[in-house]
Design a protein around this motif. Structure first.
Motif, mmCIF file in Angstrom:
data_model
loop_
_atom_site.group_PDB
_atom_site.id
_atom_site.type_symbol
_atom_site.label_atom_id
_atom_site.label_comp_id
_atom_site.label_asym_id
_atom_site.label_seq_id
_atom_site.Cartn_x
_atom_site.Cartn_y
_atom_site.Cartn_z
ATOM 1 N N GLU A 76 -48.100 12.417 -11.454
ATOM 2 C CA GLU A 76 -49.285 13.101 -10.966
ATOM 3 C C GLU A 76 -50.546 12.290 -11.247
ATOM 4 O OE1 GLU A 76 -51.706 17.302 -11.835
ATOM 5 O OE2 GLU A 76 -49.723 16.932 -12.714
ATOM 6 N N GLY A 77 -51.410 12.200 -10.256
ATOM 7 C CA GLY A 77 -52.686 11.523 -10.424
ATOM 8 C C GLY A 77 -52.661 10.028 -10.207
ATOM 9 N N VAL A 78 -51.491 9.455 -9.947
ATOM 10 C CA VAL A 78 -51.394 8.007 -9.743
ATOM 11 C C VAL A 78 -51.766 7.672 -8.314
ATOM 12 C CG1 VAL A 78 -49.834 6.028 -9.642
ATOM 13 C CG2 VAL A 78 -49.652 7.673 -11.516
ATOM 14 N N THR A 79 -52.668 6.731 -8.162
ATOM 15 C CA THR A 79 -53.039 6.234 -6.839
ATOM 16 C C THR A 79 -52.804 4.731 -6.795
ATOM 17 O OG1 THR A 79 -55.350 5.891 -7.505
ATOM 18 C CG2 THR A 79 -54.788 8.033 -6.532
ATOM 19 N N GLY A 80 -52.623 4.206 -5.612
ATOM 20 C CA GLY A 80 -52.468 2.765 -5.456
ATOM 21 C C GLY A 80 -51.031 2.287 -5.518
ATOM 22 N N PHE A 81 -50.086 3.163 -5.833
ATOM 23 C CA PHE A 81 -48.675 2.786 -5.872
ATOM 24 C C PHE A 81 -47.862 3.793 -5.079
ATOM 25 C CE2 PHE A 81 -50.303 0.872 -9.797
ATOM 26 C CZ PHE A 81 -49.852 -0.435 -9.641
ATOM 27 N N ALA A 82 -46.820 3.289 -4.412
ATOM 28 C CA ALA A 82 -45.922 4.145 -3.647
ATOM 29 C C ALA A 82 -44.492 3.701 -3.913
ATOM 30 C CB ALA A 82 -46.243 4.064 -2.152
ATOM 31 N N VAL A 83 -43.570 4.620 -3.742
ATOM 32 C CA VAL A 83 -42.159 4.292 -3.901
ATOM 33 C C VAL A 83 -41.806 3.123 -2.982
ATOM 34 C CG1 VAL A 83 -39.802 5.139 -3.577
ATOM 35 C CG2 VAL A 83 -41.547 6.629 -4.589
ATOM 36 N N GLY A 84 -41.138 2.129 -3.546
ATOM 37 C CA GLY A 84 -40.757 0.942 -2.787
ATOM 38 C C GLY A 84 -41.647 -0.259 -3.012
ATOM 39 N N ASP A 85 -42.802 -0.063 -3.641
ATOM 40 C CA ASP A 85 -43.690 -1.198 -3.923
ATOM 41 C C ASP A 85 -43.034 -2.158 -4.918
ATOM 42 O OD1 ASP A 85 -45.636 -0.143 -2.305
ATOM 43 O OD2 ASP A 85 -46.943 0.536 -3.940
ATOM 44 N N ARG A 86 -43.165 -3.449 -4.651
ATOM 45 C CA ARG A 86 -42.699 -4.482 -5.580
ATOM 46 C C ARG A 86 -43.795 -4.720 -6.611
ATOM 47 N NH1 ARG A 86 -42.538 -9.119 -3.818
ATOM 48 N NH2 ARG A 86 -40.541 -9.974 -4.507
ATOM 49 N N VAL A 87 -43.414 -4.783 -7.894
ATOM 50 C CA VAL A 87 -44.412 -4.864 -8.957
ATOM 51 C C VAL A 87 -43.952 -5.763 -10.088
ATOM 52 C CG1 VAL A 87 -45.374 -2.571 -8.490
ATOM 53 C CG2 VAL A 87 -43.457 -2.796 -10.094
ATOM 54 N N TRP A 88 -44.935 -6.232 -10.868
ATOM 55 C CA TRP A 88 -44.650 -6.836 -12.174
ATOM 56 C C TRP A 88 -45.345 -6.000 -13.233
ATOM 57 C CZ3 TRP A 88 -48.516 -9.373 -15.233
ATOM 58 C CH2 TRP A 88 -49.723 -9.667 -14.598
ATOM 59 N N VAL A 89 -44.800 -5.992 -14.432
ATOM 60 C CA VAL A 89 -45.324 -5.124 -15.483
ATOM 61 C C VAL A 89 -45.568 -5.945 -16.746
ATOM 62 C CG1 VAL A 89 -44.052 -3.188 -14.513
ATOM 63 C CG2 VAL A 89 -43.083 -4.427 -16.454
ATOM 64 N N PHE A 90 -46.494 -5.449 -17.582
ATOM 65 C CA PHE A 90 -46.829 -6.153 -18.820
ATOM 66 C C PHE A 90 -47.013 -5.150 -19.954
ATOM 67 C CE2 PHE A 90 -50.884 -5.206 -16.761
ATOM 68 C CZ PHE A 90 -51.698 -4.776 -17.799
ATOM 69 N N LEU A 91 -46.783 -5.627 -21.183
ATOM 70 C CA LEU A 91 -46.928 -4.817 -22.396
ATOM 71 C C LEU A 91 -46.213 -3.471 -22.264
ATOM 72 C CD1 LEU A 91 -50.598 -5.510 -23.568
ATOM 73 C CD2 LEU A 91 -48.507 -6.825 -23.953
ATOM 74 N N ALA A 92 -45.026 -3.508 -21.686
ATOM 75 C CA ALA A 92 -44.277 -2.272 -21.457
ATOM 76 C C ALA A 92 -43.910 -1.570 -22.759
ATOM 77 C CB ALA A 92 -43.004 -2.584 -20.661
#
Length: 348
Positions: A76-92
């Motif tokens: 809830e409240g997340v904008t800018g991302f959708a299911v299927g988007d390719r991403v990289w993550v940091f400090l997980a």
């Protein structure tokens, strides 16, 4: 889902393959199907802790800070991302119990970054700690810039100590992308080849050359910025090659935790020493690094692999302990864990 977890600190044998329920993303979170997880020295050091057998910071810890994959769900409240988007993550796994050594990771949206379409997941998993550390090291000079990009370091001479390491590799690439003339020091012809492949303009083997003399021959007026992995070993060298108002960005303590400086010489050069730890630089610095690094990836400036000077060593998820051991043993290049069964195909 499959995950690697530990409950007590110690050697890599504390890492166990377990089955865990899928976690739903909360408000402000993103769930990522992890394709590739990256392993850094900080990961095995956190797992080893101050001594074997001590309780982990959480009842169960899933290691590894970095990774890349596909958005699977958004909270809830997340904008800018959708299911299927390719991403990289940091400090997980920073101040959190779960990192990227698992099939699905739930993270705050601020630690998830879009991965340009042309970039493979192996590249995305190689960013995080190394590239963000390199970005910070290159953006703390008293005269700036605070952001990197084409032209940002025009006219600067940058020395990267240890150019064959993961941070050194990223620093060479980001400095060159930003317009600097890049010198690096290495300890062998093999590492010289890697640093050259990464894009260094000049490579100095400090074991066979008079490093200060060789660097001064390239930069007679001195080096503007040093990206420093070993301040204890290189304090005297830096004092001999720095330009007036030169800066030294220290991101590691290879070679010892105490250093000796010629105070008078550093006074005369108006030298700035900037120590940096990625985990405490603050959200603004992290966000700036993520944005600039993604631009560099889109520009093709941060490739990985043998041809780019950063060999990749890969393990399947169930062999995460071996991946940690490889990093602890000083494996040259980047160690990755293929979390998804089809990771090698998906990453290409």
């Amino acid at each position: 889902m499959r995950a690697i977890a530990y409950s007590h600190t110690g050697p890599s044998s504390v890492l166990q393959l377990v089955e865990r329920d899928l976690t739903e993303p909360g408000p402000g979170d993103v769930r990522v199907r992890v394709v590739v997880s990256g392993v850094n020295p900080t990961d095995w050091k956190a797992r080893a802790g101050a001594g074997a057998g001590r309780a982990a910071p959480f009842p169960e810890v899933v290691p590894n800070q970095d990774g890349a994959g596909v958005v699977d769900a958004v909270g809830e409240g997340v904008t800018g991302f959708a299911v299927g988007d390719r991403v990289w993550v940091f400090l997980a796994a920073h101040e959190r119990p779960t990192g990227t050594a698992q099939e699905f990771a739930v993270l705050p949206a601020a630690r998830v970054v879009h991965l340009p379409d042309a970039a493979g997941f192996e590249l995305g998993a190689s960013l995080g700690v190394p590239a963000m550390t390199a970005h910070r090291a290159l953006s703390v000079h008293e005269d700036g810039p605070t952001r990197l990009g084409p032209g940002a370091l025009d006219g600067r001479i940058v020395l990267v100590a240890g150019g064959a390491g993961a941070v050194g590799h990223a620093a060479i690439q980001l400095a060159r992308w930003s317009g600097a003339q890049v010198i690096t020091t290495v300890s062998s012809p093999e590492k010289a080849a890697l640093a050259t492949a990464a894009g260094a303009h000049h490579v100095v083997d400090y074991r066979t050359d008079d490093a200060a003399k060789a660097i001064r021959a390239i930069a007679p007026h001195g080096v503007d910025q040093v990206v420093e992995v070993s301040p204890a070993r290189n304090g005297e060298l830096n004092g001999r090659i720095l330009a007036n108002h030169g800066s030294v960005s220290v991101y590691a303590t290879d070679g010892g935790t105490e250093m000796t400086l010629d105070v008078r010489r550093h006074f005369s050069l108006n030298v700035r020493y900037q120590f940096l730890l990625l985990y405490t630089v603050g959200d603004a610095a992290l966000a700036a690094a993520a944005e600039d690094i993604t631009r560099a990836v889109a520009d093709g400036a941060l490739p990985v692999g043998d041809d780019a000077g950063l060999p990749l060593t890969r393990f399947p998820l169930e062999r995460t302990a071996e991946a940690h051991d490889a990093v602890e043993a000083g494996t040259v290049g980047k160690v990755l864990i293929d979390v998804a069964a089809d990771a090698a195909k998906a990453a290409s």
